[in-house]
Design an enzyme around this catalytic site. Structure first.
Site, PDB file in Angstrom:
ATOM      1  N   GLY A   1     -32.378 -25.455 -54.715  1.00 11.99           N
ATOM      2  CA  GLY A   1     -33.304 -24.777 -53.812  1.00 11.99           C
ATOM      3  C   GLY A   1     -32.864 -24.770 -52.352  1.00 11.99           C
ATOM      4  O   GLY A   1     -33.529 -24.197 -51.504  1.00 11.99           O
ATOM      5  N   SER A   2     -31.723 -25.403 -52.050  1.00 13.33           N
ATOM      6  CA  SER A   2     -31.256 -25.460 -50.659  1.00 13.33           C
ATOM      7  C   SER A   2     -30.141 -24.447 -50.418  1.00 13.33           C
ATOM      8  O   SER A   2     -29.126 -24.453 -51.114  1.00 13.33           O
ATOM      9  CB  SER A   2     -30.755 -26.870 -50.339  1.00 13.33           C
ATOM     10  N   ALA A   3     -30.337 -23.591 -49.403  1.00 14.61           N
ATOM     11  CA  ALA A   3     -29.353 -22.542 -49.105  1.00 14.61           C
ATOM     12  C   ALA A   3     -27.970 -23.097 -48.772  1.00 14.61           C
ATOM     13  O   ALA A   3     -26.968 -22.623 -49.319  1.00 14.61           O
ATOM     14  CB  ALA A   3     -29.880 -21.630 -47.992  1.00 14.61           C
TER      15      ALA A   3
END
Lengths: 239, 215
Positions: free
Chosen positions: A13-15
């Site tokens: 979920g982390s860019a």
């Protein structure tokens, strides 16, 4: 045994994690996936802090050489693993390399920073984004659109994809996750479609994480709405 | 080689320190941040992001201070010691350059710039966040002379421009032993430190004096 392995600590979920993941794939690096659940604060556990005192993701362990800061990891992977065929991703010639570096620092210091500032309340609590910070985001997207407009080349730094395109694309996928439209930025929009269409690992590394963030934000918003409704009813019965 | 800069700005001084280290003469073009559009015309035309510092090396225009430092080190350094070619050493330097931009200088700006530029009250929790970043830097500096190992790199240059400005803003560094001794080492050893960094730091201190009350 950490000194025998290559480990990639990340959260889908982390860019910035997605940016490094895409880089690992394009350079065909052998590594072990180590998912760290940010929602459960697994990055704050003592074993993780011993490895990385800043407890940030992504973190990379290359046979006990520990590295964090996503774009530093990307540059390291290129410096270590680029072959003649893949050197175009991070050119060696000083001016060409500096252009890529400039965009990596723009990504961190301007674009992704603006995304975090504006969407912070929404991502963490399901609240509306911070309206005072929207100008900062619009200005960053304006700059990005303008760079592409005046660049006269298909990608951020030239005729071919570089680390700059991978990093900036990852940041832009955060806007997709938060359903923020950038269609009004013509050159930016065309570039996004171009990179998504031509970078072979985009879907594999971004689709799931983007969906996770979208679902989580919707859940937070729903929970907040329920909470506010509960409080509203409670205040009515008190009267 | 033209260099558009403002002496108050730590990122600008980092570029100037790097030029000194590689013995490159910059044609310094000071930019008054409050000047009108006519005076800023040069920078506005050259750099679509309108930021300082901006470097013009022949036809090549570059901005973002850390890339300017690594560009100068790579292109003009007689050896690779300022920005080593060894992948792991280079990576640790890069990690610290991003730490400076995204954490240390960012938290300093969040703490200092609203009171300095807009006259707002100092916020204690922002100082706490800055002190946390300084604690991390203190940890990173443990056990060796310079930011990365035992040789000066662009990481020292970029970090010292920031840390000397933090010191000038009246932030207490005394609980960070490694930072204090590294800072003194930088002041006495970095090429051109007194000529290039000191005047800007002193001017910054004067500007900060009334507006940033010591907490």
């Amino acid at each position: 045994m950490a000194w025998l392995s290559t480990e990639f600590y990340f959260y889908k979920g982390s860019a910035p994690c997605r940016a490094v993941w895409m880089t690992l794939k394009i350079f065909k690096v052998d590594y072990e996936e180590k998912i760290v659940d940010l929602l459960k604060a697994e990055n704050k556990r003592p074993w993780f802090i011993r490895m990385n005192p800043q407890h940030t993701l992504p973190t990379f362990n290359d046979h006990s050489f520990i590295l964090w800061e996503s774009r530093a990891i990307m540059m390291y992977l290129a410096n270590k693993h680029a072959t003649e065929e893949t050197q175009y991703l991070y050119p060696k010639e000083p001016e060409e390399r500096a252009k890529v570096d400039r965009m990596l620092f723009f990504d961190m210091g301007t674009l992704y920073h603006a995304i975090k500032e504006y969407f912070g309340p929404k991502i963490h609590q399901g609240l509306p984004p911070d309206p005072e910070k929207e100008n900062l985001l619009k200005q960053s997207l304006d700059y990005l659109d303008h760079f592409l407009e005046i660049g006269g080349v298909p990608y951020l730094c030239g005729e071919k994809i570089t680390l700059a395109d991978i990093a900036v694309l990852a940041s832009v996928t955060e806007l997709d996750a938060l359903e923020y439209s950038y269609k009004c930025y013509g050159d930016l929009n065309r570039w996004v479609e171009r990179v998504k269409g031509n970078f072979p690992y985009y879907k594999e590394c971004c689709d799931e994480g983007v969906a996770m963030t979208r679902a989580r934000v919707k859940q937070l918003e729903a929970d907040l709405k329920k909470q506010m409704e509960k409080e509203r009813k409670a205040s009515l019965t008190k009267k | 080689m033209d260099y558009y800069y403002n002496v108050l700005s730590a990122p600008c001084r980092a570029g100037m320190l790097t030029a000194k280290a590689v013995e490159i003469e910059l044609n310094l073009k000071p930019v008054d941040l409050l000047a009108g559009k006519e005076q800023l015309a040069d920078v506005l035309t050259l750099n679509p992001q309108h930021t300082l510092p901006t470097l013009v090396d022949g036809d090549f225009v570059l901005w973002e201070s850390s890339p300017i430092c690594t560009y100068l080190a790579t292109k003009y350094g007689k050896t690779d010691s300022l920005y080593p070619r060894d992948a792991k050493t280079c990576a640790t330097v890069n990690r610290l350059l991003y730490f400076d931009l995204g954490t240390l200088y960012r938290r300093f700006g969040d703490y200092a710039f609203p009171p300095l530029c807009m006259g707002t009250e100092v916020e204690p929790h922002k100082l706490d966040l800055l002190q946390e970043a300084l604690r991390w830097l203190n940890q990173f500096l443990a056990g060796h002379e310079w930011a990365v190992g035992n040789n000066i790199t662009v990481a020292d240059i970029v970090l010292v421009a920031t840390v000397s400005t933090i010191e000038a803003a009246g932030v207490d560094l005394s609980m960070h032993d490694n930072v204090v001794s590294w800072l003194e080492r930088c002041k006495s050893t970095l090429p051109g430190y007194t000529e290039v960094n000191q005047p800007g730091v002193e001017e910054f201190a004067k500007t900060a004096e009334d507006k940033l009350k010591k907490l």
